[in-house]
Design a protein around this motif. Sequence first.
Motif, PDB file in Angstrom:
ATOM      1  N   LEU A   1       0.837  -1.204   0.000  1.00 25.18           N
ATOM      2  CA  LEU A   1       0.000   0.000   0.000  1.00 25.18           C
ATOM      3  C   LEU A   1       0.869   1.250   0.000  1.00 25.18           C
ATOM      4  CD1 LEU A   1      -2.852  -0.884   2.516  1.00 25.18           C
ATOM      5  CD2 LEU A   1      -3.138  -0.339   0.094  1.00 25.18           C
TER       6      LEU A   1
ATOM      7  N   HIS B   1      -6.395  -1.224  11.104  1.00 28.26           N
ATOM      8  CA  HIS B   1      -6.761  -2.314  10.213  1.00 28.26           C
ATOM      9  C   HIS B   1      -6.310  -3.632  10.837  1.00 28.26           C
ATOM     10  CE1 HIS B   1      -6.522   1.283   7.640  1.00 28.26           C
ATOM     11  NE2 HIS B   1      -7.486   0.707   6.945  1.00 28.26           N
TER      12      HIS B   1
ATOM     13  N   VAL C   1      -9.859  -6.475   7.858  1.00 29.30           N
ATOM     14  CA  VAL C   1      -9.395  -6.767   6.498  1.00 29.30           C
ATOM     15  C   VAL C   1      -9.203  -8.265   6.377  1.00 29.30           C
ATOM     16  CG1 VAL C   1      -7.562  -6.394   4.802  1.00 29.30           C
ATOM     17  CG2 VAL C   1      -8.261  -4.526   6.332  1.00 29.30           C
TER      18      VAL C   1
ATOM     19  N   ARG D   1     -12.783  -4.777   4.080  1.00 23.74           N
ATOM     20  CA  ARG D   1     -12.096  -4.968   2.799  1.00 23.74           C
ATOM     21  C   ARG D   1     -11.665  -6.413   2.654  1.00 23.74           C
ATOM     22  NH1 ARG D   1     -10.637  -1.944  -1.154  1.00 23.74           N
ATOM     23  NH2 ARG D   1     -11.357  -0.128   0.026  1.00 23.74           N
TER      24      ARG D   1
ATOM     25  N   TRP E   1      -7.792  -0.003  -3.416  1.00 24.08           N
ATOM     26  CA  TRP E   1      -7.728   0.471  -2.032  1.00 24.08           C
ATOM     27  C   TRP E   1      -7.041   1.830  -1.961  1.00 24.08           C
ATOM     28  CZ3 TRP E   1      -5.755  -3.156   2.482  1.00 24.08           C
ATOM     29  CH2 TRP E   1      -6.050  -2.563   3.713  1.00 24.08           C
TER      30      TRP E   1
ATOM     31  N   GLU F   1      -9.158   4.700  -3.030  1.00 21.97           N
ATOM     32  CA  GLU F   1     -10.088   5.155  -2.000  1.00 21.97           C
ATOM     33  C   GLU F   1      -9.368   5.982  -0.939  1.00 21.97           C
ATOM     34  OE1 GLU F   1     -12.452   2.051  -0.339  1.00 21.97           O
ATOM     35  OE2 GLU F   1     -12.949   1.190  -2.295  1.00 21.97           O
TER      36      GLU F   1
END
Length: 391
Positions: free
Chosen positions: A155, A274, A307, A332, A367, A370
């Motif tokens: 990420l 998360h 997640v 997610r 992801w 967003e």
Amino acid sequence: MSHNVSLIFETTEERDQLIGTFKPLTNVSVNAHVGGPRNLQAVMHKDKPDLVLLALSRPDDAAFELIEAATLRHPTVMLLLVSYETGMATLKRAMRAGVRDVLPGPLSAASVKAGVAYVEESKSITSQFVDNEGTLYAFMPAKGGCGCTFLVTNLAYLLAEASKRVLIVDLNLYFGDAVSYLTSRKPEASVVDMARQSHRLDAALLAVSVLKVRDNLHVLCAPELPYQLEAVTPETVAAILGLARTEYDFVLLDMARVMDPAAVKALDLAERIHVVAGQTLPALRDAQRIIGVFEGLSYPREKIQLVLNRYSKGGQIPLGEVERATGHKVARVLPASDEAVLVSINQGIPLAKLAARDPVARALQEWVQELSPVAVNAGKQSWFSTIAGRL
């Protein structure tokens, strides 16, 4: 802007050699002394310099003790060590003593110019980001092997690809290895080194403590060995993360499954947590327990994001059962793609660089879209097409 610079040499001969050839610098006042580390504290007190360059050809523990005593008394003075020993071990020990960086010896006019540039860059960085407040997200595995570090690092890479300044802070202090997912380079400093200098935190110290994977993607690494962890307290964690948020658009915390006071402080400060779980009953049980702890800490439910990693529609535990087992809605889902992910991990290269069309890479790109939306003008390529094309 004027600068007051003090130079400390080990011998009179070294001092006189520089004085004989030194050409004055604009807006820079220079005082040259002899005495080495034993004279450092007196020079800081008398000269009140912005910068001290200390020549020390062969630093030892006794010298570093003197240096640390001086920097503790004068934390606002920037200290650069000039030495023939510039390896990782020397740099680590020097930073623990309060030195901001180690320049190669001998102490020369070039050293002075480099030091002045260092001070100016530090002030420029600090003023540039003083009004910025980046986003802080924490990631915690429900169980070992859930892929939490893979998600954090990939990420971060994609956020950096979207032109964001990103910092990963590896708070798995015992066995963290987030940096290995992005590069084979070895860090020269760690979270522990910064925590030990929390009383003198600034942008310059952070800049030399992180490993720069690329210009806008940095990692503040876990220590190579779990020593001196007592320096990592709730107060030092809060100071480090507070500084990081002024320097970066996104700060991503790679957490361990530990709930000590320092970890709880980091979680308190995070905008979202998360919890990364796999599609297995042991992982879901642990996710339920972790979420229960967070609820006991009075975190709002919307702060906790579940997640589900390596999800398969044909798995033995359907999505609805996952939510019933954890008592929390899945925020997610990332698909299973073990072969491509393992290649990425083993090579230390982000998945998007190796296989941009892989289902996991696509899910991560969505992801990131967003987290950091990108405006798309009509008639032009979509954001996804643009970034996929680059990758």
